[in-house]
Design a protein around this motif. Structure first.
Motif, PDB file in Angstrom:
ATOM      1  N   ALA A 235       0.848  -1.202   0.000  1.00 43.30           N
ATOM      2  CA  ALA A 235       0.000   0.000   0.000  1.00 43.30           C
ATOM      3  C   ALA A 235       0.883   1.251   0.000  1.00 43.30           C
ATOM      4  CB  ALA A 235      -0.905  -0.011   1.226  1.00 43.30           C
ATOM      5  N   ASN A 236       0.371   2.301  -0.588  1.00 40.46           N
ATOM      6  CA  ASN A 236       1.108   3.558  -0.731  1.00 40.46           C
ATOM      7  C   ASN A 236       0.917   4.425   0.519  1.00 40.46           C
ATOM      8  OD1 ASN A 236       2.408   5.842  -1.764  1.00 40.46           O
ATOM      9  ND2 ASN A 236       0.556   6.558  -2.803  1.00 40.46           N
ATOM     10  N   LEU A 237       1.969   4.635   1.278  1.00 41.41           N
ATOM     11  CA  LEU A 237       1.894   5.444   2.492  1.00 41.41           C
ATOM     12  C   LEU A 237       1.639   6.903   2.128  1.00 41.41           C
ATOM     13  CD1 LEU A 237       2.240   5.440   5.623  1.00 41.41           C
ATOM     14  CD2 LEU A 237       4.664   5.947   5.235  1.00 41.41           C
ATOM     15  N   ALA A 238       0.589   7.491   2.708  1.00 40.37           N
ATOM     16  CA  ALA A 238       0.203   8.870   2.393  1.00 40.37           C
ATOM     17  C   ALA A 238       1.347   9.836   2.672  1.00 40.37           C
ATOM     18  CB  ALA A 238      -1.024   9.261   3.212  1.00 40.37           C
ATOM     19  N   ALA A 239       1.509  10.805   1.780  1.00 40.31           N
ATOM     20  CA  ALA A 239       2.589  11.789   1.910  1.00 40.31           C
ATOM     21  C   ALA A 239       2.415  12.681   3.137  1.00 40.31           C
ATOM     22  CB  ALA A 239       2.656  12.637   0.645  1.00 40.31           C
ATOM     23  N   SER A 240       1.192  12.787   3.650  1.00 45.78           N
ATOM     24  CA  SER A 240       0.946  13.639   4.814  1.00 45.78           C
ATOM     25  C   SER A 240       1.438  13.009   6.121  1.00 45.78           C
ATOM     26  CB  SER A 240      -0.555  13.940   4.936  1.00 45.78           C
ATOM     27  OG  SER A 240      -1.305  12.741   5.052  1.00 45.78           O
ATOM     28  N   ILE A 241       1.740  11.717   6.099  1.00 42.86           N
ATOM     29  CA  ILE A 241       2.249  11.038   7.293  1.00 42.86           C
ATOM     30  C   ILE A 241       3.676  11.510   7.555  1.00 42.86           C
ATOM     31  CG2 ILE A 241       2.777   8.807   8.360  1.00 42.86           C
ATOM     32  CD1 ILE A 241      -0.168   9.174   7.830  1.00 42.86           C
ATOM     33  N   PRO A 242       3.994  11.961   8.762  1.00 45.61           N
ATOM     34  CA  PRO A 242       5.361  12.400   9.055  1.00 45.61           C
ATOM     35  C   PRO A 242       6.366  11.288   8.802  1.00 45.61           C
ATOM     36  CG  PRO A 242       3.869  12.970  10.851  1.00 45.61           C
ATOM     37  CD  PRO A 242       3.101  12.078   9.929  1.00 45.61           C
ATOM     38  N   SER A 261      -3.621  17.492   9.910  1.00 44.47           N
ATOM     39  CA  SER A 261      -2.395  17.626   9.114  1.00 44.47           C
ATOM     40  C   SER A 261      -1.764  16.265   8.806  1.00 44.47           C
ATOM     41  CB  SER A 261      -1.379  18.515   9.847  1.00 44.47           C
ATOM     42  OG  SER A 261      -1.009  17.948  11.088  1.00 44.47           O
ATOM     43  N   VAL A 262      -1.912  15.290   9.706  1.00 43.92           N
ATOM     44  CA  VAL A 262      -1.285  13.987   9.512  1.00 43.92           C
ATOM     45  C   VAL A 262      -2.118  13.071   8.613  1.00 43.92           C
ATOM     46  CG1 VAL A 262      -0.604  11.847  10.695  1.00 43.92           C
ATOM     47  CG2 VAL A 262       0.031  14.076  11.652  1.00 43.92           C
ATOM     48  N   LEU A 263      -3.444  13.107   8.765  1.00 48.28           N
ATOM     49  CA  LEU A 263      -4.299  12.140   8.064  1.00 48.28           C
ATOM     50  C   LEU A 263      -5.104  12.727   6.907  1.00 48.28           C
ATOM     51  CD1 LEU A 263      -5.673  10.062  11.081  1.00 48.28           C
ATOM     52  CD2 LEU A 263      -3.765   9.507   9.558  1.00 48.28           C
TER      53      LEU A 263
END
Length: 334
Positions: A235-242, A261-263
């Motif tokens: 799965a592609n980890l969202a870019a917004s995740i630190p 901001s994170v999710l």
């Protein structure tokens, strides 16, 4: 390692035909089949490389004691039932029905998590003791080795059940069973990744309970659960995740005010559920909070609860089936 099967070697008698038409007597060497007993050929022990060096262990252990938390399930996955294991009564609700059945049928316990009772191990009369380095340090290993051959294994990380499971399977002579399970899982994983490639390309986030009310943990590939979603499944980890910081151990606590901001960049969010499929009370409160329900994934109905406790290829296959049914199929239908 399985005992090799020996075939009887049979020499066909060679009889000379005399000119007068009578048969000569066959020699005794020709008449008697040469046999080799499987008992004579079968090794009584074999050497296994463990975290604490090479260990000589029985080739067909009959009384195996599990001394680490995940070891019973890793033994069960290769058709071995331990004669003793930890006392899991304090955690029984966190296990699956199948795991609870094994716990309920176990009369002999050897202490709790990080509370090994060496005397109880001795009382179980093992001919083999197995576990992992998370709980069994070298000093404890030396104590256990005085009781019976002890095989302790170490993976690249705490969640590296593959390496530990492979070692345990070799120790109990069930490598073939382990490899069959691995092949089955890999084939099913390849099918699912191909079938749901478009869903897996969407930005994902995986979360678990946090350290404060309304907060949560974001999970990374470096952790046991995160590795399943982002390494195995791809799965592609969202870019917004630190970005995962060194020493985060596969997760990072996120305070409530950082929820958006994170999710906000995640189109699919998977939340770590208990064995019954329900969220723990604190995480259930988080996903019901206004900050969370305002997220794009929540508004689209793309927040999914998934039990993701995996210790071996058998439970990994169960997890994969759950993810397909409860996450990938619904998400692909939208």
């Amino acid at each position: 390692m399985r005992d090799s099967q020996m075939r009887s070697l049979v020499t066909v008698p060679l009889c000379a035909v005399l000119l007068l038409g009578s048969l000569s007597a066959c020699s005794s060497a020709d008449a008697q089949p040469e046999t080799q007993s499987s008992e004579e050929a079968a090794p009584s022990s074999h050497t296994v490389t463990t975290a604490y060096g090479e260990v000589e262990i029985p080739s067909d252990p009959q009384r195996v004691v599990a001394v680490s938390y995940n070891t019973p399930w890793q033994l069960e996955a290769v058709d071995i039932t331990p004669v003793a294991m930890q006392d899991y009564s304090a955690f029984a609700d966190s296990f699956t029905v199948e795991q609870q059945e094994l716990i309920a049928g176990m009369e002999n316990t050897v202490g709790g998590f990080f509370e090994l009772n060496v005397e109880a191990v001795m009382a179980a009369k093992p001919d083999l003791i197995v576990g992992d380095v998370l709980e069994i340090d070298e000093k404890t290993f030396q104590e256990l080795s005085k009781i019976a051959p002890t095989a302790i294994f170490e993976g690249e990380s705490r969640g590296d059940w593959r390496t530990i499971g492979a070692g345990i399977a070799e120790a109990v002579g069930r490598t073939e069973v382990f490899e069959q399970s691995r092949s089955s899982y890999d084939a099913e994983l390849a099918r699912i990744k191909s079938t749901y490639a478009q869903v897996l390309k969407q930005p994902w986030a995986a979360i678990a309970s946090g350290d404060v009310e309304g907060g949560f943990s974001t999970l990374y590939p470096g952790g046991e659960v995160g590795a399943l979603f982002f390494d195995d499944l791809g799965a592609n980890l969202a870019a917004s995740i630190p970005e995962e910081a060194e020493g985060d151990r596969g997760w990072m606590y996120i305070s409530p005010e950082l929820t958006t901001s994170v999710l906000d960049g995640a189109e699919i969010i998977v939340a770590a559920a208990s064995a019954d499929g329900e969220l723990p009370e604190d995480l259930a409160g988080t996903v019901k909070s206004k900050l969370f329900t305002d997220l794009p994934a929540a508004k689209e109905g793309n927040v999914y609860q998934v039990y993701s406790s995996v210790t071996d290829y058998a439970t990994a296959s169960d997890w994969l089936s759950t993810v397909e049914q409860d996450v990938l199929q619904p998400a692909s239908a939208k």
